[in-house]
Design a protein around this motif. Structure first.
Motif, PDB file in Angstrom:
ATOM      1  N   CYS A  93      -7.482  -0.288   6.284  1.00 58.37           N
ATOM      2  CA  CYS A  93      -8.162  -0.652   5.044  1.00 58.37           C
ATOM      3  C   CYS A  93      -9.395   0.232   4.811  1.00 58.37           C
ATOM      4  O   CYS A  93      -9.600   0.755   3.721  1.00 58.37           O
TER       5      CYS A  93
ATOM      6  N   ALA B  71      -3.993  -3.084   1.304  1.00 57.18           N
ATOM      7  CA  ALA B  71      -4.559  -3.094   2.660  1.00 57.18           C
ATOM      8  C   ALA B  71      -5.619  -4.174   2.809  1.00 57.18           C
ATOM      9  O   ALA B  71      -5.732  -4.811   3.863  1.00 57.18           O
TER      10      ALA B  71
ATOM     11  N   PRO C 177      -3.490   0.934  -3.655  1.00 55.28           N
ATOM     12  CA  PRO C 177      -3.273   1.019  -2.203  1.00 55.28           C
ATOM     13  C   PRO C 177      -4.355   0.289  -1.404  1.00 55.28           C
ATOM     14  O   PRO C 177      -4.050  -0.410  -0.432  1.00 55.28           O
TER      15      PRO C 177
ATOM     16  N   THR D 169       0.826  -1.210   0.000  1.00 55.49           N
ATOM     17  CA  THR D 169       0.000   0.000   0.000  1.00 55.49           C
ATOM     18  C   THR D 169       0.855   1.252   0.000  1.00 55.49           C
ATOM     19  O   THR D 169       0.588   2.214  -0.732  1.00 55.49           O
TER      20      THR D 169
END
Length: 402
Positions: free
Chosen positions: A294, A381, A377, A234
């Motif tokens: 996340c 996550a 990204p 990420t």
């Protein structure tokens, strides 16, 4: 009535404890080259007339070499002690940095790659060493957790101050000055940390013990390392996305502002995390902070403007330092006795290789498909969270160690 008292866990109390401020400052200064060298390599190569792609490649070689050597150096620290590994590594790393401008000026690719690789491989394992020494400085678990949170939170300063220092030195004196400064700061910071009493005690404890033969084995460590690799992915993908945003919108400040806001959020989140005891085991806390990390990235899927994206990244940043701190605490509970340095090395390697993979994939994919930029990204996550969720029921992840 008990006569025992609970040690204070405020950051003021942590920093006023014997050796804490010196260890933290020495480690941060000693690791400042990690934030300086990758940028300095790119500027040195381009100043000598080389292509930007070559500078980026050499920068990646330095970072990967540093990450790949971490488990080996961690295992050597478990066996021979912190001083016998970090001391020589610091000298060799500084020597490589001083030789790098000369190697680039020769125009010989083999010499350049060799010097860059040597300098990267010899990066001193100060981060691992600091986290091995915290239990000696803070026997109380609550204080140790606060120290680890403070330590993890301030790591982002390396990647903010390092590039700024390089930019200033290059503007005034040229790229050679940046490497000379890194070659001085690294050994100076390392000496500040390695000459403390906890470092000497840790050295004696390591050399008087034994290291188990064979590979590092623990059923619970593999998912922890995999999750940290997802977090690293990420970080690498986000940096490339910031560059892509700047190119598409003509805003050259975005690649600097977006990571700075993200790192500021991480610093704030880590400081909040370390101020109090949170419910659940270290694994539970790792799962919760990975979930917050996340969730914080999901709004980026709306492809916001550069200005809005710069604001939004502060939210996932709040969970980054707590997640990394929880990963280190979880690793400590699961690593076999006498192999903690090696386990920390694998954790750092996982973060570094994930970062490299995110950078490598995000570059071409984001150029070809701009909408992929904010998705990568979030994908890293999400993968990290999925690994932790799938392994959450394993008994090995709940094995405590005092």
């Amino acid at each position: 009535m008990s006569l025992t008292t609970t040690p204070p866990t405020t950051y003021r109390a942590i920093l006023r404890s014997p050796y804490a401020a010196r260890l933290l400052t020495g480690t941060l200064v000693g690791r400042l080259p990690a934030g300086m060298v990758p940028v300095a390599i790119v500027l040195l190569v381009t100043a000598e007339g080389g292509p930007l792609a070559l500078g980026g490649l050499l920068s990646a070689v330095y970072g990967l070499a540093s990450a790949l050597a971490q488990p080996v150096k961690g295992r050597l620290m478990d066996r021979f002690g912190h001083l016998r590994v970090s001391g020589p590594a610091t000298i060799l790393n500084a020597t490589g940095l001083l030789l790098l401008p000369w190697a680039v000026s020769t125009g010989r690719p083999a010499a350049v790659v060799g010097v860059v690789g040597l300098a990267g491989l010899c990066t001193p394992p100060l981060e691992t060493g600091l986290r091995l020494m915290w239990p000696l400085v803070f026997p109380d678990p609550a204080q140790r957790r606060a120290a680890l949170a403070l330590d993890t939170s301030t790591q982002g300063l390396i990647h903010i101050a390092g590039p700024l220092l390089v930019a200033g030195l290059v503007a005034v004196q040229g790229p050679d000055a940046a490497f000379a400064a890194a070659a001085v700061l690294g050994p100076g910071g390392a000496a500040l940390a390695l000459t403390t009493t906890p470092a000497r005690i840790r050295q004696t404890a390591s050399t008087s013990g034994t290291t188990r033969p064979g590979r590092l084995r623990s059923r619970g460590l593999a998912p922890v390392f995999a999750a940290v690799a997802g977090i690293g992915f990420t970080l690498g993908a986000m940096n490339m996305w910031a560059v892509s945003l700047a190119d598409r919108h003509g805003m050259p400040l975005v690649p600097g502002l977006l990571p700075s806001v993200f790192s500021t959020g991480s610093l704030a989140g880590g400081l909040i995390f370390g101020r109090r005891a949170w419910p659940g085991s270290p694994t539970t806390q790792f799962l919760a902070t990975a979930g917050g990390f996340c969730a914080g990235l999901l709004p980026l899927l709306t492809t916001p403007s550069p200005a809005m994206a710069t604001v939004l990244v502060a939210v996932p940043g709040l969970f980054l330092a707590p997640a990394i701190a929880s990963a280190f605490t979880t690793t400590r509970t699961l690593a076999p006795a006498g192999r903690l340095g090696e386990a920390y090395g694998w954790l750092i390697l996982a973060l570094g290789t994930g970062h490299a993979a995110g950078t490598a994939l995000a570059g071409p994919l984001t150029d070809a498909h701009p909408l992929v930029g904010p998705a990568l990204p979030a994908a890293g996550a999400t993968a990290a969270l999925a690994v932790l969720l799938l392994s959450a029921q394993r008994p090995a992840l709940a094995e405590p160690r005092p």
